[in-house]
Design a protein around this motif. Structure first.
Motif, short mmCIF file in Angstrom:
data_model
loop_
_atom_site.label_atom_id
_atom_site.label_comp_id
_atom_site.label_asym_id
_atom_site.label_seq_id
_atom_site.Cartn_x
_atom_site.Cartn_y
_atom_site.Cartn_z
N ASP A 1 66.03 -13.21 -48.05
CA ASP A 1 65.66 -11.98 -48.74
C ASP A 1 64.71 -12.30 -49.89
OD1 ASP A 1 66.26 -9.06 -49.32
OD2 ASP A 1 66.78 -10.03 -51.24
N PRO A 2 63.62 -11.54 -50.06
CA PRO A 2 62.69 -11.79 -51.17
C PRO A 2 63.37 -11.80 -52.53
CG PRO A 2 61.67 -10.33 -49.59
CD PRO A 2 63.11 -10.49 -49.16
N LYS A 3 64.36 -10.95 -52.72
CA LYS A 3 65.08 -10.91 -54.01
C LYS A 3 65.82 -12.22 -54.24
CE LYS A 3 67.23 -8.83 -57.56
NZ LYS A 3 67.24 -9.81 -58.61
N ALA A 4 66.42 -12.79 -53.21
CA ALA A 4 67.14 -14.06 -53.35
C ALA A 4 66.17 -15.18 -53.71
CB ALA A 4 67.88 -14.39 -52.06
N VAL A 5 64.99 -15.18 -53.10
CA VAL A 5 63.98 -16.20 -53.42
C VAL A 5 63.50 -16.00 -54.85
CG1 VAL A 5 61.69 -17.07 -52.82
CG2 VAL A 5 63.33 -16.50 -51.01
N ALA A 6 63.28 -14.76 -55.25
CA ALA A 6 62.87 -14.48 -56.63
C ALA A 6 63.92 -14.99 -57.61
CB ALA A 6 62.64 -12.99 -56.82
N ASP A 7 65.18 -14.73 -57.34
CA ASP A 7 66.25 -15.20 -58.22
C ASP A 7 66.31 -16.72 -58.27
OD1 ASP A 7 66.91 -12.58 -58.75
OD2 ASP A 7 68.65 -12.55 -57.40
N GLU A 8 66.12 -17.36 -57.11
CA GLU A 8 66.18 -18.82 -57.04
C GLU A 8 65.13 -19.47 -57.95
OE1 GLU A 8 65.58 -22.36 -53.71
OE2 GLU A 8 65.66 -20.28 -53.05
N TYR A 9 63.97 -18.86 -58.03
CA TYR A 9 62.86 -19.43 -58.82
C TYR A 9 62.62 -18.70 -60.13
CZ TYR A 9 62.00 -22.30 -54.83
OH TYR A 9 62.15 -23.22 -53.83
N ASP A 10 63.52 -17.82 -60.50
CA ASP A 10 63.39 -17.04 -61.73
C ASP A 10 62.03 -16.34 -61.78
OD1 ASP A 10 64.31 -15.97 -64.13
OD2 ASP A 10 63.39 -17.57 -65.31
N LEU A 11 61.73 -15.65 -60.70
CA LEU A 11 60.48 -14.90 -60.58
C LEU A 11 60.78 -13.41 -60.49
CD1 LEU A 11 58.74 -16.91 -57.71
CD2 LEU A 11 57.98 -16.81 -60.09
N PRO A 12 59.85 -12.59 -60.93
CA PRO A 12 59.99 -11.17 -60.60
C PRO A 12 59.84 -11.01 -59.09
CG PRO A 12 58.32 -11.52 -62.31
CD PRO A 12 58.68 -12.86 -61.76
N VAL A 13 60.61 -10.14 -58.49
CA VAL A 13 60.51 -9.94 -57.05
C VAL A 13 59.10 -9.50 -56.67
CG1 VAL A 13 61.32 -7.54 -56.95
CG2 VAL A 13 61.78 -9.11 -55.05
N ALA A 14 58.40 -8.84 -57.56
CA ALA A 14 57.02 -8.43 -57.29
C ALA A 14 56.13 -9.65 -57.03
CB ALA A 14 56.46 -7.60 -58.45
N ASP A 15 56.38 -10.76 -57.71
CA ASP A 15 55.58 -11.97 -57.49
C ASP A 15 55.82 -12.55 -56.10
OD1 ASP A 15 54.34 -11.83 -59.92
OD2 ASP A 15 55.43 -13.50 -60.82
N VAL A 16 57.04 -12.44 -55.61
CA VAL A 16 57.33 -12.90 -54.25
C VAL A 16 56.53 -12.05 -53.27
CG1 VAL A 16 59.13 -13.11 -52.49
CG2 VAL A 16 59.59 -13.83 -54.85
N TYR A 17 56.53 -10.75 -53.48
CA TYR A 17 55.76 -9.87 -52.59
C TYR A 17 54.25 -10.09 -52.74
CZ TYR A 17 59.86 -7.43 -50.95
OH TYR A 17 61.06 -7.13 -50.34
N ARG A 18 53.79 -10.41 -53.94
CA ARG A 18 52.37 -10.74 -54.12
C ARG A 18 52.00 -11.98 -53.31
NH1 ARG A 18 53.74 -9.27 -59.41
NH2 ARG A 18 52.70 -7.34 -60.01
N ALA A 19 52.87 -12.97 -53.34
CA ALA A 19 52.62 -14.20 -52.58
C ALA A 19 52.59 -13.91 -51.08
CB ALA A 19 53.67 -15.26 -52.90
N LEU A 20 53.53 -13.10 -50.61
CA LEU A 20 53.56 -12.74 -49.20
C LEU A 20 52.30 -11.96 -48.81
CD1 LEU A 20 57.30 -11.68 -48.96
CD2 LEU A 20 56.27 -13.72 -47.96
N THR A 21 51.89 -11.04 -49.67
CA THR A 21 50.68 -10.26 -49.41
C THR A 21 49.47 -11.16 -49.38
OG1 THR A 21 51.65 -8.30 -50.41
CG2 THR A 21 49.24 -8.36 -50.25
N TYR A 22 49.36 -12.08 -50.33
CA TYR A 22 48.22 -12.99 -50.37
C TYR A 22 48.16 -13.80 -49.07
CZ TYR A 22 44.81 -16.31 -52.12
OH TYR A 22 43.67 -17.06 -52.28
#
Length: 101
Positions: A42-63
């Motif tokens: 889940d993107p939220k789990a990855v965001a939590d693992e790296y202390d990132l905003p979930v939006a940054d995970v989605y930005r990376a996926l979009t990129y």
């Protein structure tokens, strides 16, 4: 709390990576993609693992999906580096794990 970054730094603009990464962090776009899509997390789990905003995970996926040729080049450079390391005697993660058993 996760610090908002909001930008993907292309590899050619980076002082720390030769591939795109999240601004202010060392995690690359491909690392995010591998953890979300490759490991079906889940993107939220990855965001939590790296202390990132979930939006940054989605930005990376979009990129990643917006730049398929660039990301194919990133994967190819990784394969070449890994092959070169194996030729010099480096072990794969699976080999290291089996050595410990």
């Amino acid at each position: 709390m996760a610090q908002a970054t909001g930008r993907i730094v292309p590899g050619e603009e980076s002082a720390i990576h030769d591939e795109p990464h999240i601004e202010g962090r060392r995690i690359t776009v491909l690392q995010v993609v591998e953890r979300v899509e490759g490991a079906d997390r889940d993107p939220k789990a990855v965001a939590d693992e790296y202390d990132l905003p979930v939006a940054d995970v989605y930005r990376a996926l979009t990129y990643y999906h917006d730049h398929p040729d660039e990301m194919a080049g990133v994967r190819e450079r990784r394969r070449e580096r890994e092959a070169s390391a194996r030729e010099r005697g480096a072990k794969t993660l699976d080999e290291l794990r089996s050595d410990r058993e």
